[in-house]
Design a protein around this motif. Structure first.
Motif, PDB file in Angstrom:
ATOM      1  N   VAL A  89       1.519  -5.472  -0.966  1.00  0.00           N
ATOM      2  CA  VAL A  89       0.330  -5.019  -0.275  1.00  0.00           C
ATOM      3  C   VAL A  89      -0.806  -5.993  -0.411  1.00  0.00           C
ATOM      4  O   VAL A  89      -1.800  -6.170   0.326  1.00  0.00           O
ATOM      5  CB  VAL A  89       0.050  -3.654  -0.706  1.00  0.00           C
ATOM      6  N   ARG A 133       3.947  -6.484  -6.008  1.00  0.00           N
ATOM      7  CA  ARG A 133       3.861  -5.010  -5.801  1.00  0.00           C
ATOM      8  C   ARG A 133       2.633  -4.348  -6.389  1.00  0.00           C
ATOM      9  O   ARG A 133       1.753  -4.777  -7.322  1.00  0.00           O
ATOM     10  CB  ARG A 133       5.133  -4.480  -6.341  1.00  0.00           C
ATOM     11  N   VAL A 154       5.218  -4.007   3.262  1.00  0.00           N
ATOM     12  CA  VAL A 154       4.708  -3.091   2.744  1.00  0.00           C
ATOM     13  C   VAL A 154       4.908  -1.789   3.670  1.00  0.00           C
ATOM     14  O   VAL A 154       5.096  -0.770   3.246  1.00  0.00           O
ATOM     15  CB  VAL A 154       3.167  -3.023   2.550  1.00  0.00           C
ATOM     16  N   GLY A 175       2.529  -9.592   4.305  1.00  0.00           N
ATOM     17  CA  GLY A 175       1.716  -8.163   3.581  1.00  0.00           C
ATOM     18  C   GLY A 175       2.318  -7.109   4.407  1.00  0.00           C
ATOM     19  O   GLY A 175       2.659  -6.062   3.705  1.00  0.00           O
ATOM     20  N   LYS A 231       4.260   0.086  -3.509  1.00  0.00           N
ATOM     21  CA  LYS A 231       3.770  -0.900  -2.273  1.00  0.00           C
ATOM     22  C   LYS A 231       4.097  -2.397  -2.632  1.00  0.00           C
ATOM     23  O   LYS A 231       3.282  -3.041  -3.225  1.00  0.00           O
ATOM     24  CB  LYS A 231       2.394  -0.859  -2.120  1.00  0.00           C
ATOM     25  N   GLU A 277       7.869   0.211   1.416  1.00  0.00           N
ATOM     26  CA  GLU A 277       6.913   1.238   0.582  1.00  0.00           C
ATOM     27  C   GLU A 277       7.750   2.442   0.196  1.00  0.00           C
ATOM     28  O   GLU A 277       8.547   2.819   1.108  1.00  0.00           O
ATOM     29  CB  GLU A 277       5.657   1.279   1.025  1.00  0.00           C
TER      30      GLU A 277
END
Length: 492
Positions: free
Chosen positions: A461, A434, A353, A349, A458, A357
């Motif tokens: 995340v 996402r 991210v 994660g 993102k 991102e």
């Protein structure tokens, strides 16, 4: 107050959220839980019985405290993500660090106690870690409740309470370390261990966790010390912590695999290398794939995904090896590996991210659009909304993917009656792979009505919190092991 005020100042708007009902009690259960491990450590020092018995009794309490700390930190991160409106999940805020430091020490303590329990080693080290974990819990309480910090997480400003906690912290640290200096040299050693062994791997990991805690502690309290000495104002932010903390965590995650595969006392280099060849090959392949996704190559993302793959495949190798052996597999084995799987998921994660991102800060009028990846966001309208104790501007944003309608999001900008404090209520379309995150800012004066809007894409995340859930479940599963419910007579 008696009699009660007819019209009070209302609860702080930041606290008017279900996440803030659960988050603080979880953290404080962790803080208080480490006091049990501290009490066991002092009892071992006072009695002179720093043996496997005290470690066996202390382990479940330490794991339970660690579980509550993990849940509390994850809930706080999740609350900051959806409530504060800036799209972040960790800001290296001093109060966040105040909970992270005892968690790191508690993680080191769990692994040191395992060696003390199973092999009779690390006795003095385990006691020192137990003292440190509780001392850092008191320090965290001081930072949050004394008013020395300005933070979205700190709500108290009572210098008298702060002085009391500081005196209590000094007494606890002073008395316990004095007792440790008196008794620890008399503790028997657990026997010779090889340079390459499970004990050496666990010791290295726990030392790295302690060093990482020291780095976080320095960045947290140094500005306070500089301010107290009237040497000026100093701010230590994310660049320092990222530059110091992350490199220390890379070997910690890396050693999770050889630490689980290596034999006790002494391991052979050849057998260890053969056992790790499959995780190593998988990590290299994934790193190459991630590197090739972008034209310039993203080496940080490649390294992060390689580490996560290294841990995941290493866990599978350990599980397959254990299943092939005769005998019942205890719940603690599955709990340990579930918690380590949670670490791998969190690494995925964080890596994806941070690496991929996309953020757009834009001005949007009615029917204006902004595109991120293959998603398009259109501001359809903005309306006034009356809440129970606030007024708000509510945006209506239509989200399409490849020209197909996906979702309508409703971010809000609230003003509470009692404090006139503006609050951002983000709108999030959350998915497994996402999140689409939209926050509405202030209106902008001009020829036509416009508002500042922040839009995020993102990837992965939510895996941060899925990983934390796995860690919590792993800790609970480990605590359910029947070995921890043996009588004191059978342990002594």
């Amino acid at each position: 107050m008696l009699p009660a005020a007819p019209d009070g100042r209302d609860l702080n708007p930041l606290l008017q959220d279900p996440g803030l009902v659960i988050h603080p009690p979880m953290l404080y259960m962790g803080y208080v839980g480490f006091s049990v491990a501290f009490a066991f450590a002092l009892s071992a020092l006072l009695s002179g019985r720093m043996d496997a018995a005290w470690a066996r009794w202390s382990r479940p309490w330490t794991v339970v405290a660690w579980v509550f700390m993990t849940a509390g930190i994850a809930l706080g991160s999740w609350w900051a993500y959806y409530e504060l409106g800036w799209g972040g999940w960790w800001f290296w805020d001093p109060v966040e660090n105040a909970s992270l430091m005892p968690w790191l020490f508690g993680t080191a303590l769990i692994h040191a106690l395992m060696v003390t329990d199973k092999r009779g080693g690390f006795k003095a080290w385990s006691v020192l870690l137990a003292i440190g974990a509780f001392s850092l819990s008191l320090l965290g309480t001081f930072l949050v409740r004394s008013g020395v910090l300005t933070s979205v997480h700190a709500f108290a400003a009572d210098p008298r309470r702060g002085v009391f906690i500081l005196i209590f912290l000094a007494l606890v640290v002073g008395i316990s370390l004095t007792l440790f200096a008196w008794r620890a040299p008399k503790a028997t050693l657990g026997g010779k261990i090889g340079l390459v062994s499970r004990e050496s791997m666990l010791l290295t990991n726990s030392v790295l966790l302690v060093v990482a805690t020291g780095a976080v502690l320095l960045g947290t309290v140094y500005p306070l010390i500089v301010d107290a000495l009237n040497l000026g104002k100093l701010s230590v932010g994310a660049p320092y912590f990222n530059a110091v903390f992350v490199p220390l965590m890379v070997p910690v995650v890396f050693l999770m695999v050889p630490g689980g595969i290596a034999h006790w006392r002494e391991a052979r280099w050849k057998s260890l290398g053969l056992a790790m060849r499959i995780p190593a090959l998988a990590a290299v392949l994934v790193a190459g794939f991630i590197w090739g996704l972008t034209e310039k190559g993203n080496w940080l993302s490649a390294m992060g995904m390689a580490l996560a793959t290294w841990v995941l495949v290493g866990l599978l190798v350990q599980i397959v090896d254990r299943i092939q052996k005769p005998g019942r597999i205890p719940p603690s084995f599955w709990g340990m590996h579930l918690a380590h799987l949670g670490i791998a998921v969190v690494v995925v994660g964080i890596t994806l991210v941070k690496g991929y991102e996309v953020e757009r800060d834009v001005r949007m009028g009615l029917n204006d659009t902004v595109s991120i990846e293959n998603y398009t966001f259109e501001l359809v309208g903005v309306s006034n909304v009356d809440g129970p104790n606030y007024k708000a501007l509510r945006g209506e944003i239509k989200v399409t993917q490849n020209n197909q309608f996906l979702e309508t999001l409703h971010p809000e900008k609230r003003k509470y009656f009692s404090s006139a404090m503006p609050m951002t209520e983000a709108a999030i379309d959350s998915g497994l792979f996402r999140d689409l995150y939209v926050s509405l800012g202030e209106s902008i004066e001009g020829d036509k009505p416009q508002w500042s809007v922040r839009v995020f894409y993102k990837p992965f995340v939510s895996w941060l919190w899925y990983g934390a859930i796995l860690m919590v479940l792993g800790g609970l599963l480990a605590v359910s092991d029947r070995r921890y419910r043996k009588s004191a007579d059978s342990l002594s």
